[in-house]
Design a protein around this motif. Sequence first.
Motif, PDB file in Angstrom:
ATOM      1  N   GLY A   1       0.815  -1.205   0.000  1.00  0.00           N
ATOM      2  CA  GLY A   1       0.000   0.000   0.000  1.00  0.00           C
ATOM      3  C   GLY A   1       0.848   1.254   0.000  1.00  0.00           C
ATOM      4  O   GLY A   1       2.079   1.201  -0.053  1.00  0.00           O
ATOM      5  N   ASN A   2       0.177   2.371   0.044  1.00  0.00           N
ATOM      6  CA  ASN A   2       0.872   3.651   0.135  1.00  0.00           C
ATOM      7  C   ASN A   2       1.297   3.909   1.570  1.00  0.00           C
ATOM      8  O   ASN A   2       0.561   3.633   2.504  1.00  0.00           O
ATOM      9  CB  ASN A   2      -0.030   4.792  -0.329  1.00  0.00           C
ATOM     10  CG  ASN A   2      -0.233   4.795  -1.820  1.00  0.00           C
ATOM     11  OD1 ASN A   2       0.510   4.159  -2.551  1.00  0.00           O
ATOM     12  ND2 ASN A   2      -1.230   5.507  -2.266  1.00  0.00           N
ATOM     13  N   TYR A   3       2.474   4.439   1.742  1.00  0.00           N
ATOM     14  CA  TYR A   3       3.011   4.760   3.052  1.00  0.00           C
ATOM     15  C   TYR A   3       3.280   6.255   3.123  1.00  0.00           C
ATOM     16  O   TYR A   3       3.403   6.920   2.106  1.00  0.00           O
ATOM     17  CB  TYR A   3       4.329   4.013   3.298  1.00  0.00           C
ATOM     18  CG  TYR A   3       4.198   2.516   3.271  1.00  0.00           C
ATOM     19  CD1 TYR A   3       3.584   1.838   4.319  1.00  0.00           C
ATOM     20  CD2 TYR A   3       4.701   1.769   2.217  1.00  0.00           C
ATOM     21  CE1 TYR A   3       3.468   0.456   4.312  1.00  0.00           C
ATOM     22  CE2 TYR A   3       4.589   0.389   2.201  1.00  0.00           C
ATOM     23  CZ  TYR A   3       3.974  -0.263   3.251  1.00  0.00           C
ATOM     24  OH  TYR A   3       3.852  -1.623   3.245  1.00  0.00           O
ATOM     25  N   THR A   4       3.405   6.771   4.337  1.00  0.00           N
ATOM     26  CA  THR A   4       3.861   8.147   4.497  1.00  0.00           C
ATOM     27  C   THR A   4       5.347   8.191   4.137  1.00  0.00           C
ATOM     28  O   THR A   4       6.033   7.155   4.125  1.00  0.00           O
ATOM     29  CB  THR A   4       3.677   8.635   5.942  1.00  0.00           C
ATOM     30  OG1 THR A   4       4.539   7.865   6.800  1.00  0.00           O
ATOM     31  CG2 THR A   4       2.233   8.518   6.393  1.00  0.00           C
TER      32      THR A   4
ATOM     33  N   VAL B   1       8.226   5.281   4.610  1.00  0.00           N
ATOM     34  CA  VAL B   1       9.059   4.792   3.507  1.00  0.00           C
ATOM     35  C   VAL B   1      10.529   4.870   3.904  1.00  0.00           C
ATOM     36  O   VAL B   1      11.289   3.910   3.735  1.00  0.00           O
ATOM     37  CB  VAL B   1       8.791   5.589   2.206  1.00  0.00           C
ATOM     38  CG1 VAL B   1       9.833   5.265   1.141  1.00  0.00           C
ATOM     39  CG2 VAL B   1       7.391   5.297   1.682  1.00  0.00           C
TER      40      VAL B   1
ATOM     41  N   GLN C   1      11.286  -0.461  -4.671  1.00  0.00           N
ATOM     42  CA  GLN C   1      10.050  -0.234  -3.923  1.00  0.00           C
ATOM     43  C   GLN C   1      10.031   1.164  -3.315  1.00  0.00           C
ATOM     44  O   GLN C   1       9.001   1.844  -3.318  1.00  0.00           O
ATOM     45  CB  GLN C   1       9.888  -1.281  -2.817  1.00  0.00           C
ATOM     46  CG  GLN C   1       9.581  -2.662  -3.325  1.00  0.00           C
ATOM     47  CD  GLN C   1       9.656  -3.700  -2.215  1.00  0.00           C
ATOM     48  OE1 GLN C   1      10.518  -3.612  -1.335  1.00  0.00           O
ATOM     49  NE2 GLN C   1       8.758  -4.673  -2.261  1.00  0.00           N
TER      50      GLN C   1
ATOM     51  N   GLN D   1       7.261   3.962  -4.127  1.00  0.00           N
ATOM     52  CA  GLN D   1       6.449   4.578  -3.076  1.00  0.00           C
ATOM     53  C   GLN D   1       6.661   6.090  -3.035  1.00  0.00           C
ATOM     54  O   GLN D   1       5.721   6.855  -2.840  1.00  0.00           O
ATOM     55  CB  GLN D   1       6.775   3.964  -1.711  1.00  0.00           C
ATOM     56  CG  GLN D   1       6.225   2.575  -1.539  1.00  0.00           C
ATOM     57  CD  GLN D   1       4.707   2.551  -1.559  1.00  0.00           C
ATOM     58  OE1 GLN D   1       4.046   3.332  -0.895  1.00  0.00           O
ATOM     59  NE2 GLN D   1       4.155   1.634  -2.331  1.00  0.00           N
ATOM     60  N   THR D   2       7.906   6.527  -3.236  1.00  0.00           N
ATOM     61  CA  THR D   2       8.207   7.960  -3.232  1.00  0.00           C
ATOM     62  C   THR D   2       7.510   8.652  -4.393  1.00  0.00           C
ATOM     63  O   THR D   2       6.974   9.757  -4.241  1.00  0.00           O
ATOM     64  CB  THR D   2       9.726   8.187  -3.290  1.00  0.00           C
ATOM     65  OG1 THR D   2      10.336   7.518  -2.182  1.00  0.00           O
ATOM     66  CG2 THR D   2      10.077   9.663  -3.235  1.00  0.00           C
TER      67      THR D   2
ATOM     68  N   LEU E   1       4.684   7.687  -5.753  1.00  0.00           N
ATOM     69  CA  LEU E   1       3.265   7.751  -5.402  1.00  0.00           C
ATOM     70  C   LEU E   1       2.991   8.911  -4.442  1.00  0.00           C
ATOM     71  O   LEU E   1       1.991   9.624  -4.578  1.00  0.00           O
ATOM     72  CB  LEU E   1       2.798   6.431  -4.786  1.00  0.00           C
ATOM     73  CG  LEU E   1       2.706   5.246  -5.740  1.00  0.00           C
ATOM     74  CD1 LEU E   1       2.413   3.963  -4.961  1.00  0.00           C
ATOM     75  CD2 LEU E   1       1.651   5.486  -6.803  1.00  0.00           C
ATOM     76  N   ILE E   2       3.887   9.099  -3.483  1.00  0.00           N
ATOM     77  CA  ILE E   2       3.751  10.214  -2.538  1.00  0.00           C
ATOM     78  C   ILE E   2       3.847  11.541  -3.283  1.00  0.00           C
ATOM     79  O   ILE E   2       3.048  12.454  -3.066  1.00  0.00           O
ATOM     80  CB  ILE E   2       4.811  10.113  -1.420  1.00  0.00           C
ATOM     81  CG1 ILE E   2       4.527   8.901  -0.533  1.00  0.00           C
ATOM     82  CG2 ILE E   2       4.875  11.406  -0.599  1.00  0.00           C
ATOM     83  CD1 ILE E   2       5.672   8.526   0.396  1.00  0.00           C
TER      84      ILE E   2
ATOM     85  N   GLN F   1       3.236  12.101  -6.455  1.00  0.00           N
ATOM     86  CA  GLN F   1       2.051  12.255  -7.295  1.00  0.00           C
ATOM     87  C   GLN F   1       0.872  12.785  -6.470  1.00  0.00           C
ATOM     88  O   GLN F   1       0.150  13.686  -6.900  1.00  0.00           O
ATOM     89  CB  GLN F   1       1.696  10.915  -7.924  1.00  0.00           C
ATOM     90  CG  GLN F   1       0.507  10.960  -8.858  1.00  0.00           C
ATOM     91  CD  GLN F   1       0.212   9.585  -9.418  1.00  0.00           C
ATOM     92  OE1 GLN F   1       0.128   8.603  -8.677  1.00  0.00           O
ATOM     93  NE2 GLN F   1       0.087   9.512 -10.733  1.00  0.00           N
ATOM     94  N   ASP F   2       0.682  12.246  -5.278  1.00  0.00           N
ATOM     95  CA  ASP F   2      -0.401  12.701  -4.411  1.00  0.00           C
ATOM     96  C   ASP F   2      -0.184  14.148  -3.986  1.00  0.00           C
ATOM     97  O   ASP F   2      -1.128  14.949  -3.971  1.00  0.00           O
ATOM     98  CB  ASP F   2      -0.524  11.794  -3.188  1.00  0.00           C
ATOM     99  CG  ASP F   2      -1.700  12.177  -2.313  1.00  0.00           C
ATOM    100  OD1 ASP F   2      -2.838  12.249  -2.827  1.00  0.00           O
ATOM    101  OD2 ASP F   2      -1.485  12.422  -1.108  1.00  0.00           O
TER     102      ASP F   2
END
Length: 61
Positions: free
Chosen positions: A2-5, A9, A22, A26-27, A29-30, A32-33
């Motif tokens: 899943g997504n993490y803070t 991460v 990974q 994840q970075t 995705l963060i 992008q958000d």
Amino acid sequence: MGNYTLNEVIRRWTRGDMTTEQTVGQTLLILQDMARRVGVLEKLREEERNGRKTGKDETAK
């Protein structure tokens, strides 16, 4: 996975619980958000500057 803070991460990566790939994923995705959220804030700010109401309260004119 899943997504993490961001802090989570970093913590997982430094402990060796996440691969570099990974961590990068994840970075991204963060990031992008964050870009999406900044875009929303910029749009709201621009609406305020143009004098349009952005809230639901129509009585305070």
